[in-house]
Every structure is written in structure tokens, then in C-alpha cells.
Design a protein around this motif. Structure first.
Motif, mmCIF file in Angstrom:
data_model
loop_
_atom_site.group_PDB
_atom_site.id
_atom_site.type_symbol
_atom_site.label_atom_id
_atom_site.label_comp_id
_atom_site.label_asym_id
_atom_site.label_seq_id
_atom_site.Cartn_x
_atom_site.Cartn_y
_atom_site.Cartn_z
ATOM 1 N N TYR A 98 -9.631 -6.858 4.430
ATOM 2 C CA TYR A 98 -9.217 -5.677 3.666
ATOM 3 C C TYR A 98 -10.464 -4.809 3.472
ATOM 4 N N TYR A 99 -10.338 -3.491 3.722
ATOM 5 C CA TYR A 99 -11.504 -2.615 3.693
ATOM 6 C C TYR A 99 -11.222 -1.350 2.880
ATOM 7 N N PRO A 100 -11.987 -1.100 1.818
ATOM 8 C CA PRO A 100 -11.776 0.093 0.990
ATOM 9 C C PRO A 100 -12.532 1.331 1.493
ATOM 10 N N PHE A 101 -13.200 1.227 2.665
ATOM 11 C CA PHE A 101 -13.957 2.341 3.231
ATOM 12 C C PHE A 101 -14.985 2.877 2.232
ATOM 13 N N SER A 102 -15.684 1.952 1.632
ATOM 14 C CA SER A 102 -16.698 2.302 0.644
ATOM 15 C C SER A 102 -17.685 1.156 0.542
ATOM 16 N N GLY A 103 -18.944 1.509 0.331
ATOM 17 C CA GLY A 103 -19.954 0.468 0.133
ATOM 18 C C GLY A 103 -20.113 0.092 -1.324
ATOM 19 N N GLY A 104 -19.316 0.727 -2.216
ATOM 20 C CA GLY A 104 -19.481 0.475 -3.633
ATOM 21 C C GLY A 104 -18.365 -0.291 -4.301
ATOM 22 N N VAL A 105 -17.154 -0.257 -3.696
ATOM 23 C CA VAL A 105 -15.991 -0.865 -4.353
ATOM 24 C C VAL A 105 -16.111 -2.386 -4.435
ATOM 25 N N VAL A 125 -7.419 -0.746 -4.763
ATOM 26 C CA VAL A 125 -6.953 0.616 -4.493
ATOM 27 C C VAL A 125 -7.353 1.552 -5.631
ATOM 28 N N GLN A 126 -7.127 1.114 -6.862
ATOM 29 C CA GLN A 126 -7.457 1.957 -8.010
ATOM 30 C C GLN A 126 -8.957 2.239 -8.088
ATOM 31 N N ALA A 127 -9.771 1.243 -7.742
ATOM 32 C CA ALA A 127 -11.224 1.433 -7.775
ATOM 33 C C ALA A 127 -11.655 2.469 -6.737
ATOM 34 N N ARG A 128 -11.034 2.415 -5.555
ATOM 35 C CA ARG A 128 -11.382 3.381 -4.509
ATOM 36 C C ARG A 128 -10.933 4.795 -4.888
ATOM 37 N N LEU A 129 -9.735 4.925 -5.455
ATOM 38 C CA LEU A 129 -9.245 6.237 -5.869
ATOM 39 C C LEU A 129 -10.125 6.826 -6.972
ATOM 40 N N ALA A 130 -10.558 5.975 -7.887
ATOM 41 C CA ALA A 130 -11.442 6.436 -8.965
ATOM 42 C C ALA A 130 -12.776 6.902 -8.397
ATOM 43 N N PRO A 135 -2.360 -14.585 1.469
ATOM 44 C CA PRO A 135 -2.511 -13.146 1.216
ATOM 45 C C PRO A 135 -3.302 -12.864 -0.061
ATOM 46 N N LEU A 136 -3.912 -11.678 -0.105
ATOM 47 C CA LEU A 136 -4.558 -11.247 -1.341
ATOM 48 C C LEU A 136 -3.485 -11.048 -2.407
ATOM 49 N N PRO A 137 -3.708 -11.477 -3.638
ATOM 50 C CA PRO A 137 -2.727 -11.256 -4.706
ATOM 51 C C PRO A 137 -2.451 -9.764 -4.894
ATOM 52 N N ALA A 138 -1.202 -9.439 -5.193
ATOM 53 C CA ALA A 138 -0.812 -8.032 -5.361
ATOM 54 C C ALA A 138 -1.657 -7.343 -6.431
ATOM 55 N N LYS A 139 -1.963 -8.069 -7.510
ATOM 56 C CA LYS A 139 -2.754 -7.484 -8.588
ATOM 57 C C LYS A 139 -4.155 -7.125 -8.116
ATOM 58 N N LEU A 140 -4.729 -7.967 -7.244
ATOM 59 C CA LEU A 140 -6.071 -7.712 -6.737
ATOM 60 C C LEU A 140 -6.069 -6.497 -5.796
ATOM 61 N N VAL A 141 -5.045 -6.396 -4.965
ATOM 62 C CA VAL A 141 -4.927 -5.242 -4.068
ATOM 63 C C VAL A 141 -4.838 -3.960 -4.891
ATOM 64 N N LYS A 142 -4.036 -4.000 -5.946
ATOM 65 C CA LYS A 142 -3.895 -2.825 -6.812
ATOM 66 C C LYS A 142 -5.242 -2.441 -7.422
ATOM 67 N N THR A 143 -6.015 -3.437 -7.847
ATOM 68 C CA THR A 143 -7.332 -3.180 -8.436
ATOM 69 C C THR A 143 -8.264 -2.539 -7.421
ATOM 70 N N LEU A 150 0.823 -1.204 0.000
ATOM 71 C CA LEU A 150 0.000 0.000 0.000
ATOM 72 C C LEU A 150 0.860 1.258 0.000
ATOM 73 N N ARG A 151 2.002 1.187 0.652
ATOM 74 C CA ARG A 151 2.922 2.329 0.625
ATOM 75 C C ARG A 151 3.380 2.640 -0.798
ATOM 76 N N LYS A 152 3.645 1.582 -1.558
ATOM 77 C CA LYS A 152 4.093 1.773 -2.937
ATOM 78 C C LYS A 152 2.953 2.277 -3.825
ATOM 79 N N LEU A 153 1.750 1.764 -3.571
ATOM 80 C CA LEU A 153 0.602 2.162 -4.381
ATOM 81 C C LEU A 153 0.114 3.558 -4.032
ATOM 82 N N LEU A 154 0.347 3.976 -2.776
ATOM 83 C CA LEU A 154 -0.163 5.266 -2.301
ATOM 84 C C LEU A 154 0.964 6.104 -1.706
ATOM 85 N N PRO A 155 1.950 6.508 -2.497
ATOM 86 C CA PRO A 155 3.051 7.308 -1.966
ATOM 87 C C PRO A 155 2.523 8.633 -1.412
#
Length: 332
Positions: free
Chosen positions: A71-78, A113-118, A103-111, A34-39
Motif C-alpha cells: 500500500y503506497y500513500p505517494f508521500s514520504g511523510g505519511v 487515506v485521511q493522513a494523506r488528504l490532510a 489484508p490491512l484492517p479497514a480502520k488502518l486504511v482509512k487512517t 478506497l472508492r468509498k473513502l474517496l468518492p
């Protein structure tokens, strides 16, 4: 020469307290990803779980619960939107659970995170009028208030109406509640919830400081560098043409320019390297608001907290939120 150790962060303590070695390893690795995905994100605890925030918005959180990780994206839509990618996992509307040793696959975590940022970016494009206002009764559940005070929200509204609380000011209302509720936090929360429900107070308004707003951002600067920028480069955060002497009692002015009113004020408190507190009065405001900038060292960079109090109304509150969000973007 001794190396300067990084000061412990809330998430460090959380991970250190995990007794399950697999969970500690998995969530530690998730944190690094998450540090790498969210500098530049702020690492903190929210709802007692490690959380990454970007510009004040919670983007990702994780936790361990006896037998599983979440794992929680703090959203009811993601999570519902990624139903296909999450096939095979146990999910709820707000999160995903998985075994500590898987663990959750790195690719899934990235997806995720990107969905929440969008989602956050899309929400930011909507006009303020469509944003849902978060009342205290929306944020604190009926079961929580009943467990702590003996009544749910409807029960408190009925009891306070019967006691004639609609005629009481905030201080009198808190005194009345203190007869039944020991916790000062719950006294204040119930009082504000009642005032909001009966139209005596709107979201963002407090009894002592009126309407207030806060904006925070972690910047890729050392704390001393960030303070130097605040103390010597007033134009970068006050506005073009502004000159500021960071000393108590010093006045300042920001010239009026196209699209922006002039601003004047006076420095009240200065703690070099840490905080500056001042008045802020744009043209057209009858009374000054209070503006405070606080520099907080972080493991990577420094966070700048901007807080305003005594704003004239809810419209000014939203305008200042947008204004300081743009200012912090420009300081990065």
C-alpha cells in the motif's frame, strides 16, 4: 432491454491479470474501500500500480509483488508519521507491505487515506514560493537514465558541456543527442534536463508550447450532462457575463470585474460532447494562450480535463492552476 456495460478501467485489467487468488481478492476489496473513502477520485495506473487521484494528487496506490502486497500513500511523510499505528507491519518511508491473505484492517486504511488528504490540504495552504520544483533530474533517477542511455545525469551534463551544447537551441540539441540515443523520449528528456540545469528552461516550460498547466477533476455528472453545462452555461466556467457560441471561429469576451481581469478569445476546435479548444487572452497579456477542455466518461461520473499552453511565464502558470482548480470546484 440490454444494460449498458461499464467500460473496462486500467485497474480492472490490473486485477484481472493477477494469478494469485488471495492477492486478487484482497486488492479487489481494498479498491472497493478506497472508492468509498474517496468518492469522485480518478482511478488510474501510476508507476504501473493502481492509483487513486484526487484533484490531480495521488492519494493511495496498491500493488502485488510475487509474495506480498503493498500500500503506497505517494508521500514520504505519511508512513513515518503513523509509525505507532503501523507497528508490526513491514514498512519503508514510502509504503506498507502485507501478506496477500492478511489484508490491512479497514480502520488502518482509512487512517492512511485521511493522513494523506490532510497532508495535501496543508501543502495547498502554503504560498507557491515554498513548493519544491520537480526537475526532470529529480523525477528520473541516475540509475534509470544510465541503464537506458549509458550515462547518468552528471555524465550527460559533462558530455553536453564538452560538446558546446550551451550554444544550441532545443531542436539542435535533440539532433545532437539522436547520434547517441535512439529513443526520442530520452532525447527530449535529456535535452530538457540539460536546459533546466543550465538555466535555459524552467519547470513547466516546453519547447513547443511554452509554459503549460493541466487540471483535472471527476464530477458527479454524466458526460453528456457535463458537456451540456460547458456548451450552454459559459458563465459557470468562463466567468460572470461570459457568452460563448461553441462553434469554430466564434469570438467571446469575459467582462472585467473586481479582482479579475477581462478575457477575450476565439473558439478554434469543437468536437461536440468531447472537446473544445480556444484562445485565452486576459487583459495585460501580450499574446493569447491556448485553452482546451476535454470531457472523459468515467465509471462514476465524468472527468473534465483543463489544459493550457503558451502561457507567458511561470507566474501565470501557477495563477492558472489555482484559477481552474477553483472553477472545477464550482462545477461540481
Amino acid at each position: 432491454m440490454a444494460t449498458k456495460r461499464r467500460s473496462p478501467q486500467p485497474i480492472d485489467a490490473y486485477l484481472a491479470g493477477l494469478e494469485n487468488p488471495a492477492a486478487k481478492k484482497t486488492l479487489g476489496a481494498l479498491r472497493m474501500q478506497l472508492r468509498k473513502l474517496l468518492p469522485g477520485a480518478v482511478e488510474t495506473l501510476s508507476y504501473r500500480m493502481p492509483t487513486f487521484k484526487v484533484d490531480g494528487n495521488a492519494v493511495a496506490g496498491f500493488a502485488f509483488f510475487k509474495t506480498h502486497c503493498g500500500y503506497y500513500p505517494f508521500s514520504g511523510g505519511v508512513v513515518p508519521a503513523l509509525k505507532e499505528q503501523l507497528d508490526g507491519y513491514t514498512t519503508s518511508k514510502s509504503g506498507v507491505t502485507f501478506p496477500p491473505d492478511k489484508p490491512l484492517p479497514a480502520k488502518l486504511v482509512k487512517t492512511l487515506v485521511q493522513a494523506r488528504l490532510a497532508e495535501i490540504a496543508a501543502r495547498g495552504k502554503k504560498p507557491p514560493a515554498v513548493k519544491k520544483k520537480a526537475l526532470i533530474t529529480d523525477r528520473v533517477t541516475d540509475s534509470a537514465v544510465k541503464e537506458a542511455t549509458g550515462r547518468d545525469w552528471k555524465g550527460w551534463m559533462r558530455a553536453l558541456d564538452a560538446a558546446g551544447a550551451g550554444e544550441l537551441n532545443h531542436k539542435q540539441l535533440v539532433v545532437h543527442l539522436a547520434r547517441e540515443v535512439e529513443s526520442t523520449w530520452w532525447q527530449q528528456s535529456i535535452a530538457v534536463a540539460y536546459e533546466q540545469a543550465r538555466g535555459k528552461r524552467v519547470v513547466g516550460e516546453t519547447a513547443a508550447t511554452g509554459f503549460q498547466v493541466g487540471v483535472v477533476r471527476t464530477l458527479p455528472l454524466r458526460a453528456d450532462e457535463l458537456w451540456e453545462r460547458i456548451a450552454t452555461q459559459a458563465e459557470r466556467w468562463l466567468g460572470a457575463g461570459a457568452k460563448l457560441t461553441p462553434e469554430p471561429g466564434a469570438g467571446y469576451e469575459v467582462p472585467k470585474r473586481r479582482g479579475s481581469p477581462g478575457v477575450r478569445g476565439e473558439v478554434r476546435v469543437v468536437k461536440p460532447g468531447q472537446r473544445i479548444r480556444m484562445t485565452w487572452q486576459p487583459d495585460g497579456w501580450k499574446k493569447p494562450a491556448t485553452l482546451q477542455l476535454t470531457v472523459v466518461p468515467k465509471a462514476r461520473g465524468a472527468a473534465l480535463h483543463v489544459h493550457m499552453e503558451k502561457l507567458p511565464d511561470a507566474k501565470a502558470r501557477e495563477a492558472m492552476r489555482e484559477h481552474w482548480s477553483r472553477v472545477l470546484e464550482g462545477l461540481a
